[in-house]
Scaffold this motif. Structure first.
Motif, PDB file in Angstrom:
ATOM      1  N   UNK A  55      50.614  48.352  15.908  1.00 31.19           N
ATOM      2  CA  UNK A  55      50.481  49.712  15.390  1.00 31.19           C
ATOM      3  C   UNK A  55      51.820  50.445  15.480  1.00 31.19           C
ATOM      4  N   UNK A  56      52.511  50.250  16.603  1.00 34.88           N
ATOM      5  CA  UNK A  56      53.776  50.954  16.845  1.00 34.88           C
ATOM      6  C   UNK A  56      54.968  50.216  16.239  1.00 34.88           C
ATOM      7  N   UNK A  57      54.746  48.931  15.930  1.00 31.89           N
ATOM      8  CA  UNK A  57      55.860  48.076  15.499  1.00 31.89           C
ATOM      9  C   UNK A  57      56.905  47.939  16.605  1.00 31.89           C
ATOM     10  N   UNK A  58      56.422  47.808  17.821  1.00 37.91           N
ATOM     11  CA  UNK A  58      57.294  47.627  18.980  1.00 37.91           C
ATOM     12  C   UNK A  58      56.948  46.268  19.597  1.00 37.91           C
ATOM     13  N   UNK A  59      57.904  45.657  20.291  1.00 36.31           N
ATOM     14  CA  UNK A  59      57.668  44.319  20.819  1.00 36.31           C
ATOM     15  C   UNK A  59      57.048  44.279  22.217  1.00 36.31           C
ATOM     16  N   UNK A  60      57.290  45.336  22.989  1.00 40.71           N
ATOM     17  CA  UNK A  60      56.825  45.317  24.377  1.00 40.71           C
ATOM     18  C   UNK A  60      56.034  46.597  24.666  1.00 40.71           C
ATOM     19  N   UNK A  61      54.802  46.416  25.123  1.00 36.65           N
ATOM     20  CA  UNK A  61      53.926  47.551  25.431  1.00 36.65           C
ATOM     21  C   UNK A  61      53.368  47.292  26.827  1.00 36.65           C
ATOM     22  N   UNK A  62      53.294  48.312  27.657  1.00 36.38           N
ATOM     23  CA  UNK A  62      52.686  48.044  28.968  1.00 36.38           C
ATOM     24  C   UNK A  62      51.182  48.269  28.910  1.00 36.38           C
ATOM     25  N   UNK A  63      50.512  47.947  30.024  1.00 30.62           N
ATOM     26  CA  UNK A  63      49.043  47.935  30.019  1.00 30.62           C
ATOM     27  C   UNK A  63      48.430  49.286  30.346  1.00 30.62           C
ATOM     28  N   UNK A  64      49.212  50.341  30.235  1.00 30.07           N
ATOM     29  CA  UNK A  64      48.783  51.750  30.287  1.00 30.07           C
ATOM     30  C   UNK A  64      49.477  52.600  31.347  1.00 30.07           C
ATOM     31  N   UNK A  65      49.579  53.877  31.004  1.00 26.98           N
ATOM     32  CA  UNK A  65      49.997  54.927  31.935  1.00 26.98           C
ATOM     33  C   UNK A  65      48.833  55.929  31.975  1.00 26.98           C
ATOM     34  N   UNK A  66      48.968  57.000  32.787  1.00 27.83           N
ATOM     35  CA  UNK A  66      47.846  57.938  32.886  1.00 27.83           C
ATOM     36  C   UNK A  66      47.552  58.647  31.571  1.00 27.83           C
ATOM     37  N   UNK A  67      48.583  59.225  30.984  1.00 29.01           N
ATOM     38  CA  UNK A  67      48.387  59.987  29.757  1.00 29.01           C
ATOM     39  C   UNK A  67      49.752  60.191  29.097  1.00 29.01           C
ATOM     40  N   UNK A 100      44.772  58.152  28.228  1.00 22.43           N
ATOM     41  CA  UNK A 100      45.272  56.782  28.141  1.00 22.43           C
ATOM     42  C   UNK A 100      46.720  56.806  27.674  1.00 22.43           C
ATOM     43  N   UNK A 101      47.658  56.720  28.641  1.00 21.53           N
ATOM     44  CA  UNK A 101      49.074  56.799  28.299  1.00 21.53           C
ATOM     45  C   UNK A 101      49.597  55.514  27.675  1.00 21.53           C
ATOM     46  N   UNK A 102      50.239  55.675  26.520  1.00 18.77           N
ATOM     47  CA  UNK A 102      50.837  54.540  25.819  1.00 18.77           C
ATOM     48  C   UNK A 102      52.329  54.505  26.168  1.00 18.77           C
ATOM     49  N   UNK A 103      52.847  53.309  26.380  1.00 21.72           N
ATOM     50  CA  UNK A 103      54.259  53.186  26.713  1.00 21.72           C
ATOM     51  C   UNK A 103      54.794  51.879  26.140  1.00 21.72           C
ATOM     52  N   UNK A 104      55.809  51.978  25.274  1.00 22.13           N
ATOM     53  CA  UNK A 104      56.356  50.782  24.630  1.00 22.13           C
ATOM     54  C   UNK A 104      57.874  50.866  24.596  1.00 22.13           C
ATOM     55  N   UNK A 122      55.850  54.484  40.791  1.00 20.01           N
ATOM     56  CA  UNK A 122      54.881  54.288  41.872  1.00 20.01           C
ATOM     57  C   UNK A 122      53.502  53.948  41.322  1.00 20.01           C
ATOM     58  N   UNK A 123      53.355  53.838  40.013  1.00 23.04           N
ATOM     59  CA  UNK A 123      52.017  53.701  39.433  1.00 23.04           C
ATOM     60  C   UNK A 123      51.377  52.378  39.834  1.00 23.04           C
ATOM     61  N   UNK A 124      50.116  52.432  40.214  1.00 22.17           N
ATOM     62  CA  UNK A 124      49.379  51.208  40.502  1.00 22.17           C
ATOM     63  C   UNK A 124      48.070  51.279  39.745  1.00 22.17           C
ATOM     64  N   UNK A 125      47.096  52.081  40.219  1.00 25.03           N
ATOM     65  CA  UNK A 125      45.910  52.299  39.389  1.00 25.03           C
ATOM     66  C   UNK A 125      46.347  53.005  38.113  1.00 25.03           C
TER      67      UNK A 125
END
Lengths: 455, 502, 502, 455
Positions: free
Chosen positions: A126-138, A283-287, A334-337
């Motif tokens: 969707x973003x046309x990005x190669x690396x996306x993480x499995x979520x941030x808070x928002x 649901x935070x998106x980060x790529x 520091x993000x874990x959950x």
């Protein structure tokens, strides 16, 4: 207390104490100084354990104290009401997903890992990005992390942020950078078009020490930034990182940030099949781009493909050496959950809609928001303060104070837009607003305006 | 079974869609065309799969079957408090689900009342003056707490305080949060009993000390019995004593951080207060403070004004907002239902029964000399950490091998290699919701694995074998030439069209 | 894995309870004692297990994981129409869930309107005049239909009509229902093409013929192309032509029983109209009639009187009530949602696409000569029946063995040994909801099994081996000395305290 | 129609036709005579496929056309409102259960088979019977099957049925025996006690040809039949089969039918954790004694224990030679689809409550129904027509016509009892009726009576 559905061993206390070799439960707490033991029941809940039936009654009482609106709220600010397919709720309600934990043991967690990998992959498309993480808070915290990440990479201290970026996100950024001495410099926007003021950008980008330039597409006013590629170029030119914030839904229609080589992309997956939840969980998106200097500094968990001892393909968490439980104070965050389950919800949603469905949905939202804007501006003296085209959200200027309109809407159990100034408000219209409810919004506002103007 | 990637389910090229979009023809006839600037239009749609509803459902159902949760079996992950999440909790989301965070406050009095009640309940539970629920997870709460410490010291002109003390048994989030707020981190060593070494603490605390981040009970499951003395030492340096709530479960309703001398406390509602972990989130958090520090809590908090609940409470020196809106309110609702079900009596029994479970498990395992304990005569609280160093030294069987063997026995594995001060650590937290029968079976399984490790270590090194996949190659997963974080990268790899990640 | 019986989970003797009962103390203080006659009081409570909520949840979740449904994989059970059940259907139960069947009709106008609409839709779909939804399942509808025939003939003084004709390809329910209504059953043989033998039919139809129960398409998946002639023959004997709706899926929206000459039709909503099968129920049914026979439908039906929906429609010669109230209304709601989603276009495509799927599967398998077809040149509709007689004769591999081997391939098995006129029958109904990809994989699996059967039949006879249990001993299950239908019998057996079941 | 979420192959028609070797879909239907092909769209649903969002709107409209009551209905007649634990709904919502089918392939259906075996076993404990089947449609049809079964066993043609048994069940029995020439003879009840009239039973039992004697405990009026054991004795004496209908919930308090050697027991599992569902699906209970002559003639599916080729314990359907798909017209019943999923729901419910919970719940219902009866009869001239003790349901006689009361209750969005005659009504009170709602019922009725009497 001799029985409770959630405490299976109440009737076995003596037996278990005997095995341990002590005489009382209190003995197990002998190491706690007497003066800090509380020898009373805490003043919480309803004074006694409630049965499930009674809990449900308490829940229903809270529900009833809320107002059930006549139509979905016409308010957005980055979080919009959408239709949530039943399949999405069904899948994330599966015990094996929602009662599981971060997949520290990949062999017994392949389902979760694959689902998260698929989230990353679908979002990447969707973003046309190669690396996306499995979520941030928002979105807000993802943006804050992006700013911190840019600072880690280039050590610079100033970040350019548009005035027409979401103010709620900016509040979060300000909090998060509090400990690091990073400064925010706001870039003005053109009061006619609603788009970023390129001249001011030019001016501000001459500041030394620019770590990153942020731009939001569409911006807080729902307006498309038609010169977004230029902004990215400016960042490149200034050797600053470019951070793009996107409404992922809009990418059914417009160019994805990967196509113009954004370094970091943030956003919120809420618009892809998640409820409003009164603002959380979101649901935070980060790529990031395919660049080790970026990937190495990325926050959050990432799932990758690997193989097992038999050469079979499998999934596991990767790049864990960035993370807090290994790197401690040198971690990238520091993000874990995080919001893993909602990432799965996004994955299910994107899979249901597919390529064509995404475009159709984005189009429908485009048409409905434009219909609402058109009908509102057909009212005498009602206008749109900005000229450029928009998506989903749009600002409207009224001839009377917006508070009056807002109160009238409230009487009718409608939730109007977000007040931007005394006479302007930001509305949000999506696929859940049918013609009937849009027309009701418009007619109620018209009635109010007519009432005030003739009085 | 194996399940293909969602991108590879449709290999017929058929146009499918799992959800119809509702289109309003009347609206379309009024708004005939789109005016999006040409240069912005997406030329090719995103490469999303094209699937029917059944294909999507079946795919994810099958994936779920390749996963393990508390509803399937015990998950004794130390410091994660994987307790049972009562099903009634899901009903509670009806309170929050369809409400927008910026709705008129009069529309959401039920939500605000719930938040208000929880603010009070968590204050009472922690023994603190006030709580803000604005933080979406425990580590976010922790970060907020450290920012509060920072701002507090700045406001008192103590900018020279640049060092945060962290126990060497602390969770990794503690130093990470401190670092994010710009602090230097200094570790406080534990003594031979697994507790904070008081002599060392006295020695290192000085003017530069901004605060001390501690869990109590600590990650070894031991209660820091010198906590009142620790509090004195920290406070005498004008530093802040910070409580990491991740381990609260073992003393819940028995002893409160506020009474122990802590100034700031964060709670992980997905641990102690039964919010489902969701495969790693979403969780929920609370950040609580005492005395002057309440003025630094993140905003907004809920207050009651003229009988109405308002989101208008903004602590006067607030560090700001950690999350975009008000924290994970949907999960607060789950904890709300949980607390209603427990009542004060149940809250207290959580502390007692979780501690009972830990010590019972220890008792069942006490004859196995290969499961070594630091300070073996101390009672644990929520969790216990065994060292299998002997297995490693004598048979080459590591904590990781034991963990994998547990998977083969139908259990999830404990947390391993944590805390780092224990070699070959197995960190086990049984929680109060597992029956004695389950604890017995878990103890039996562990006993058998230790015996197997001694008798036939080779076999154990090959575990797990009952899972859907064997041990995974971590080097392959992380090497720049093979790292594959998304499907698009996988496709490029297969075509040989991607570079090293550099 | 293995999961103990629920009675054997709690082996500590602990008193546990998975649900608290809400007790009202005020009420108890007003009603102090119970006055139940002493001789009626239960002395010992029932021997139910004593379990916490988690133990119950985990037990049943684990059991569910040892089961297979459409959401997990294709279930090509012939004549069962195991199609996908769209998830939106579950929402529809909100219409009915909390309403009592004897509530004031004004309270339940939404439910009654839905029933009214469905009565009309099913009439239109079947081409009949009216439908009653009072029957809780297909076979209950069938029974109602036979009772209607009986009453109809009685009312016309044709008590001599004592014989019900049933096709030899018919579902077992047809003769069973006829027998329950007191009819003698006579089977009508099929011809070499798998269709009703018209000569035989002409010969056996006589004055005693009460009716003819037929499915069309029949259980071989073949459309009875002489249906209009059949109708003439039956009606010329004043007999009734009955349509068993179990096989409607293949001609849905293409041809209607009413137009074919049928007088009574039952529908299985859990087949054609996507009510989930629930492990064997609950389903839902409809019974429809034409002409004079509408007067015999089970009551009550819904009618519209002065703009209000009423349950007051009682056909004047109604056979009565089949179920205690109004049929499985909760499941009618599911079919209602399903039909809304399909629309008329979708309804028609169900018939077309399910027929396409069957014939596609046949085409993919046509080169395997061990999968024999009767009338190989005829197109099938909803299903197809292969005979693996050759495998049995040449390699000792039966239809049952093929079925078990399919389980090992990750599929559910077809219906086997049905209809009885086909030796070693595999009866396969793919339905319209399975993708071409799945059909291809299923065909591949079947092809491989046939090859394996020829190459290595012994191995096949041992299948399944991937399932939680191997082949089960049916003799042991049914023998009077070992039959064990309940846990209490199991306990007595273990103690040697139970007699032969005689 | 080129795409639909439930029809995956619409876009592959040509390709699949080619594989088959035909040119069009129509060709596949060449064997259908042209005159019976419908060459139009059917007039069903809303004229076009609706999106899921639109379906949900239609559902909500139906929901809104129903009346949401202020309190759970005070009406029973064998089907009563109860609290349904969330666990029950959660378990039967598991895909692997609710989208599965009759376990014809036991090796891949052990979970379902074990769950059904556990239902049979739990119900067996509650009833104190050795053999229970895996469900019938509902109490009425279970009773009808019991009557047909008795006829199959002894060939006799008359069944004695109490006047005070549930009339809705009796209607079903009358329909089902329609083809077999079985006659129903009703036994009177004592108008003072509400219990069965033993003298009339004595008289009627002298009829020749008695196949079975039925008795309901508690009876339709909620009243305990204190002489039920005598009725069983009469049946034994007359060599008729005894059939007992029970409210399974009441067995938390009173003697189970197995303890007095009933031959056949029927009932409804609805009161054990199932919603009202506007009367269906319900859950027919059917049990018999440990006697092959009974078991062999039992209708419905039965799961039993067996072992696999390795000697491991497993579950399978047993006694299938009784069933229609094997025995056809000689089967013991035509039933195939039953209520399996609801049997699992009952099993989950009984497991949650356990022995003690069952007693507590039955007690609570006893107390609440007695409280309601007490409060109602404290109103002037309101009385109970029957003297004997009752459970859950009870009859009340009013000084004014019940229709008037009923209408008043309706105005207040309350559902009163079932009208038995002009002045009497049968109420139902369970654990879901809290004191507040009972008091509201009572005060509303009092108000109405006062209003009529003073006017």
């Amino acid at each position: 207390m001799y029985k409770h559905p959630w405490l299976p061993n109440l009737d076995l206390i003596d037996e278990m104490l005997k095995e341990i070799g002590v005489n009382s439960l209190d003995e197990l707490f002998n190491d706690i100084p007497a003066e800090i033991k509380i020898n009373r029941l805490l003043n919480v809940a309803k004074g006694k354990p409630l049965s499930e039936y009674e809990i449900e009654k308490e829940i229903n009482e809270k529900v009833k104290k809320n107002v059930e609106l006549q139509a979905p709220p016409f308010i957005g600010a980055g979080i919009c009401p959408h239709y949530i397919p039943n399949v999405v709720k069904f899948i994330i309600g599966r015990s094996e997903f929602y009662t599981s934990y971060t997949p520290y043991q990949p062999e017994i967690s392949q389902g979760l890992l694959q689902a998260l990998f698929e989230y990353q992959s679908l979002m990447a498309e969707l973003l046309d990005m190669d690396v996306v993480n499995a979520s941030m808070y928002d979105w807000g915290s993802a943006l804050a992390e992006a700013v911190l990440m840019a600072n880690r990479i280039n050590g610079k201290k100033t970040v350019l942020v548009p005035e027409n970026a979401n103010p709620f996100h900016k509040e979060v950024v300000r909090t998060w950078i509090g400990g690091k001495g990073i400064k925010i410099e706001e870039v003005k926007y053109d009061k006619n078009s609603g788009e970023l003021d390129l001249e001011d950008l030019e001016k501000k980008s001459n500041i030394d020490d620019i770590s990153a330039i942020y731009i939001q597409q569409p911006n807080f006013f729902g307006i498309f930034e038609s010169n977004i590629e230029h902004v990215i170029d400016v960042a490149k030119h200034k050797r600053a990182l470019s951070i793009v914030g996107v409404n992922p839904l809009s990418l059914g229609l417009i160019k994805p940030p990967g196509s113009y080589e954004a370094d970091i992309v943030v956003g919120d997956g809420q618009e892809l099949g998640l409820p409003l939840n009164f603002g959380g969980p979101l649901m935070g998106v980060f790529a990031v781009r395919w660049d080790m200097s970026l990937v190495r500094q990325m926050p959050g968990r990432i799932v990758g493909i690997t193989k097992d001892t038999n050469g079979k393909m499998g999934f596991t968490l990767i790049l864990q050496t960035r993370e807090q439980f290994i790197k401690r104070e040198k971690a990238t965050s520091n993000i874990t959950t995080n919001e893993a389950l909602l990432a799965i919800a996004n994955a299910v949603y994107l899979s249901l809609l597919g390529k064509e469905g995404m475009r159709e949905l984005a189009e429908e939202i485009y048409f409905r928001s434009h219909y609402a804007a058109k009908k509102l501006t057909e009212i005498d003296n009602v206008s749109m303060p900005f000229r450029s085209d928009f998506f989903e959200e749009f600002a409207i200027r009224f001839p009377i104070e917006y508070d009056k309109i807002s109160n009238k809407l409230k009487e009718r159990k409608l939730q109007g837009g977000l007040k931007l100034s005394d006479y302007t408000s930001l509305f949000c219209v999506t696929e859940v607003h049918d013609k009937k409810s849009i027309d009701l919004l418009v007619s109620t506002i018209q009635e109010m305006i007519n009432g005030v103007e003739t009085s | 079974w194996d399940e293909p990637l969602i991108f590879e389910l449709n290999n017929s090229g058929a146009n499918r869609q799992g959800l119809l979009i509702n289109k309003d023809d009347e609206i379309r006839s009024e708004i005939k065309e789109m005016k999006i600037p040409k240069n912005l239009l997406r030329e090719n749609g995103p490469n999303l799969p094209s699937l029917s509803e059944l294909e999507v459902v079946r795919h994810f159902i099958r994936l779920s079957q390749m996963n393990f949760g508390v509803d399937v079996g015990i998950m004794p992950l130390g410091s994660c408090t994987m307790k049972y999440n009562p099903k009634i909790e899901e009903k509670a989301t009806a309170i929050t689900e369809s409400h927008h965070p910026l709705e008129d406050e009069d529309h959401v009095q039920g939500i605000l009342e719930m938040i208000y009640e929880l603010q009070n309940w968590f204050s009472e539970i922690t023994g603190m003056d006030e709580c803000s629920l604005q933080v979406p997870a425990g580590s976010a709460g922790e970060f907020a707490g450290v920012l509060m410490i920072k701002k507090y010291h700045e406001d008192h002109n103590r900018n020279y305080k640049d060092t945060m003390l962290v126990a060497d048994t602390a969770h990794g989030t503690n130093p990470a949060s401190a670092a994010m707020a710009g602090y230097k981190v200094m570790y406080v060593k534990s003594n031979g009993e697994g507790l904070v070494d008081m002599d060392i603490l006295r020695e290192i605390v000085n003017d530069k000390t901004a605060g001390f981040m501690l869990t109590n009970p600590n990650t070894l499951g031991l209660f820091e019995e010198n906590i009142l003395e620790i509090s004195k030492i920290i406070h005498s340096a004008n530093a802040i004593l910070y409580y990491d709530g991740a381990n609260l479960n073992g003393v819940l309703g028995i002893a409160r951080p506020g009474d122990m001398g802590f100034d700031i406390v964060h709670l992980n509602l997905h641990k102690t207060f039964a919010v489902p972990h969701g495969g790693g989130g979403p969780g929920a958090g609370a950040i609580c403070a005492k005395g002057e520090l309440v003025n630094y809590l993140p905003y907004p908090m809920v207050e009651k004004v003229n009988g109405k609940y308002r989101l208008s409470k903004i602590p006067k020196n607030s560090v700001g907002k950690i999350a975009t809106f008000y924290g994970n309110v949907g999960n607060l609702a789950r904890s709300f239902a949980y607390l209603l079900g427990l009542g004060p009596q149940g809250v207290q029994m959580v502390g007692k029964m979780s501690t009972l479970a830990t010590n019972y498990l220890i008792a069942k395992l006490r004859d196995i000399k290969e499961l070594e304990l630091i300070a073996p005569n101390r009672h644990r609280k929520h969790e216990v950490v065994f060292s299998v160093k002997q297995l490693m030294e004598n048979y080459g069987v590591s904590a990781n091998d034991v963990a994998k063997a547990l998977l083969d026995s139908g259990f999830y594995a404990p947390t391993i290699y944590f805390p780092p001060i224990i070699e070959e650590a197995l960190m086990i937290e049984p929680t109060e919701t597992e029956s004695k029968e389950t604890l017995d079976m878990f103890a039996e399984a562990l006993k058998k694995i230790v015996e197997d490790a001694k008798r036939n270590p080779e076999q154990l090194l090959k575990s797990p074998s009952n899972t859907s996949i064997a041990r995974l190659d971590q080097a392959y997963a992380n090497h720049p030439s093979t790292i594959t974080p998304t499907y698009r990268v996988l496709k490029l790899r297969r075509m040989g069209k991607i570079n090293y990640l550099k």
